[in-house]
Enzyme design. Sequence first.
Site, PDB file in Angstrom:
ATOM      1  N   LYS A 115       0.809  -1.215   0.000  1.00 55.14           N
ATOM      2  CA  LYS A 115       0.000   0.000   0.000  1.00 55.14           C
ATOM      3  C   LYS A 115       0.846   1.270   0.000  1.00 55.14           C
ATOM      4  CE  LYS A 115      -4.421  -1.735   1.403  1.00 55.14           C
ATOM      5  NZ  LYS A 115      -5.619  -1.664   2.199  1.00 55.14           N
ATOM      6  N   LYS A 207      -5.238 -10.100  -6.115  1.00 56.73           N
ATOM      7  CA  LYS A 207      -6.508 -10.326  -5.411  1.00 56.73           C
ATOM      8  C   LYS A 207      -7.533  -9.266  -5.794  1.00 56.73           C
ATOM      9  CE  LYS A 207      -6.232  -7.823  -1.075  1.00 56.73           C
ATOM     10  NZ  LYS A 207      -7.283  -7.554  -0.138  1.00 56.73           N
ATOM     11  N   LYS A 210     -10.642  -3.392  -3.343  1.00 54.85           N
ATOM     12  CA  LYS A 210     -11.464  -2.177  -3.456  1.00 54.85           C
ATOM     13  C   LYS A 210     -10.750  -1.102  -4.249  1.00 54.85           C
ATOM     14  CE  LYS A 210     -13.425  -2.664   1.182  1.00 54.85           C
ATOM     15  NZ  LYS A 210     -12.593  -2.739   2.389  1.00 54.85           N
TER      16      LYS A 210
HETATM   17  N1  AQP Z   1      -9.979 -10.673  -2.571  1.00 49.83           N
HETATM   18  C1  AQP Z   1     -10.341 -11.118  -1.388  1.00 49.83           C
HETATM   19  N2  AQP Z   1     -10.674 -12.417  -1.191  1.00 49.83           N
HETATM   20  C2  AQP Z   1     -11.059 -12.882   0.028  1.00 49.83           C
HETATM   21  N3  AQP Z   1     -11.153 -12.084   1.105  1.00 49.83           N
HETATM   22  C3  AQP Z   1     -10.839 -10.776   0.961  1.00 49.83           C
HETATM   23  N4  AQP Z   1     -10.828  -9.749   1.827  1.00 49.83           N
HETATM   24  C4  AQP Z   1     -10.425  -8.627   1.172  1.00 49.83           C
HETATM   25  N5  AQP Z   1     -10.169  -8.897  -0.115  1.00 49.83           N
HETATM   26  C5  AQP Z   1     -10.416 -10.226  -0.280  1.00 49.83           C
HETATM   27  C6  AQP Z   1     -11.205  -9.866   3.214  1.00 49.83           C
HETATM   28  O1  AQP Z   1     -12.268  -8.953   3.463  1.00 49.83           O
HETATM   29  C7  AQP Z   1     -12.191  -8.534   4.826  1.00 49.83           C
HETATM   30  C8  AQP Z   1     -12.329  -7.049   4.871  1.00 49.83           C
HETATM   31  O2  AQP Z   1     -11.247  -6.446   4.179  1.00 49.83           O
HETATM   32  P1  AQP Z   1     -10.901  -4.945   4.508  1.00 49.83           P
HETATM   33  O3  AQP Z   1     -12.015  -4.089   4.094  1.00 49.83           O
HETATM   34  O4  AQP Z   1     -10.551  -4.817   5.917  1.00 49.83           O
HETATM   35  O5  AQP Z   1      -9.623  -4.573   3.772  1.00 49.83           O
HETATM   36  P2  AQP Z   1      -8.811  -4.918   2.562  1.00 49.83           P
HETATM   37  O6  AQP Z   1      -8.164  -6.240   2.702  1.00 49.83           O
HETATM   38  O7  AQP Z   1      -7.918  -3.770   2.481  1.00 49.83           O
HETATM   39  O8  AQP Z   1      -9.852  -4.921   1.363  1.00 49.83           O
HETATM   40  P3  AQP Z   1      -9.439  -4.713  -0.094  1.00 49.83           P
HETATM   41  O9  AQP Z   1     -10.632  -4.871  -0.923  1.00 49.83           O
HETATM   42  O10 AQP Z   1      -8.294  -5.536  -0.473  1.00 49.83           O
HETATM   43  O11 AQP Z   1      -9.031  -3.179  -0.128  1.00 49.83           O
HETATM   44  P4  AQP Z   1      -7.730  -2.525  -0.708  1.00 49.83           P
HETATM   45  O12 AQP Z   1      -7.939  -2.429  -2.154  1.00 49.83           O
HETATM   46  O13 AQP Z   1      -7.718  -1.178  -0.048  1.00 49.83           O
HETATM   47  O14 AQP Z   1      -6.565  -3.366  -0.330  1.00 49.83           O
HETATM   48  C9  AQP Z   1     -10.860  -9.042   5.367  1.00 49.83           C
HETATM   49  O15 AQP Z   1     -11.111 -10.178   6.180  1.00 49.83           O
HETATM   50  C10 AQP Z   1     -10.090  -9.430   4.142  1.00 49.83           C
HETATM   51  O16 AQP Z   1      -9.208 -10.496   4.389  1.00 49.83           O
END
Ligand code: AQP
Length: 344
Positions: A115, A207, A210
């Site tokens: 990040k 993966k 968001k």
């Molecule tokens: N691709 C994924 N597959 C399975 N689980 C996922 N999680 C996130 N992406 C995947 C799980 O969702 C929960 C909440 O995630 P979060 O909102 O706390 O944060 P994150 O991991 O930062 O979500 P993103 O979508 O990946 O955001 P960005 O793009 O900002 O990095 C967690 O339990 C996570 O494991």
Amino acid sequence: MTTFPERVFSGVQPTGNLHLGNYLGAIKKFVALQENHNCIYCVVDMHAITTWQDPKELSGNIREVTAAFIASGIDPEKHVVFNQSQVSEHAELAWIFNCVARMGWLSRMTQFKDKAGKDREKASVGLFAYPALMAADILAYRATHVPVGDDQKQHLELTRDIAQKFNNDFRSSIDEYGYGDQFFPLTEPLIEGPATRVMSLRDGSKKMSKSDPSDLSRIVLTDDRDTIAKKFRKAKTDPMPLPDNLDDLRARPEAENLVNIYAALSETSKEAVLAEFAGFEFSKFKPALVEMAVEKLAPISGEMQRLQADPGHIDQILKDGSDKAREIASITLGAVKEIVGFIK
Ligand code: AQP
């Protein structure tokens, strides 16, 4: 050995674009765990601001995640649903954990490296310290189990390291105040099932996330049927039909991802999906996937819309949940202050 009553904690960041990976990797599991556990589910808004969030959008995103929890089947009456910033014990405990965690531990976190990107000097201090706050979120409730996607595994290991170091560093104080031989549990991650890592629809090696600039890379929970159909139609695949065994599937990341998604949505195994669809071209499998996704997601997005039309009701749920959460977290923090040697 101290034994801890089973308690589940997990959180989701209100950073917009809540997607199928968040649902299948986390929220769907939160729902299932309610059956046999005491659960605490948190909208982690303090984590969200480790990267800049538009204040005009943040409160809407907090309500959207809350609505997604409830629309998916989380019961805020029987369990606890709240937003992190209303319970200041998280931040206080995180400070103490900042003083327990080591720079070297945090420097190894791959999420920070990803990040922060190349220009680490410009990343917020919060982004670096994020895993200590996550440890505080979990340990404020002395939670024993945390359902998360695979990407959070390293942070969960760090939570265990922090708990262990706290238990060791303050062993005599923990004993003196009668808290047994360990104050914090070594929390177990719950990372299971076919969708622990849902991949981008545009690139099977990344993966679903968001923050991916391409909207086509993810299904968001509010997508309508046409949008879901378009995104799956455009999802990257290879020209071969689906194989009949897992070994061949494993060598084809995009195909494996779509099979995983189908398996998780229909609550079956990858083997069962292959038994049904082996030999199918993607032109036939993708429409079946669209039907399955619409069948499972449409009721959730409809209910999310209904809930979000009444923001006052969502805010009340969060307030009530925060009151319940604070009752537990304040007891933990009171004990931690005593153990550390603060005057209360
Ligand atoms: N691709 C994924 N597959 C399975 N689980 C996922 N999680 C996130 N992406 C995947 C799980 O969702 C929960 C909440 O995630 P979060 O909102 O706390 O944060 P994150 O991991 O930062 O979500 P993103 O979508 O990946 O955001 P960005 O793009 O900002 O990095 C967690 O339990 C996570 O494991």
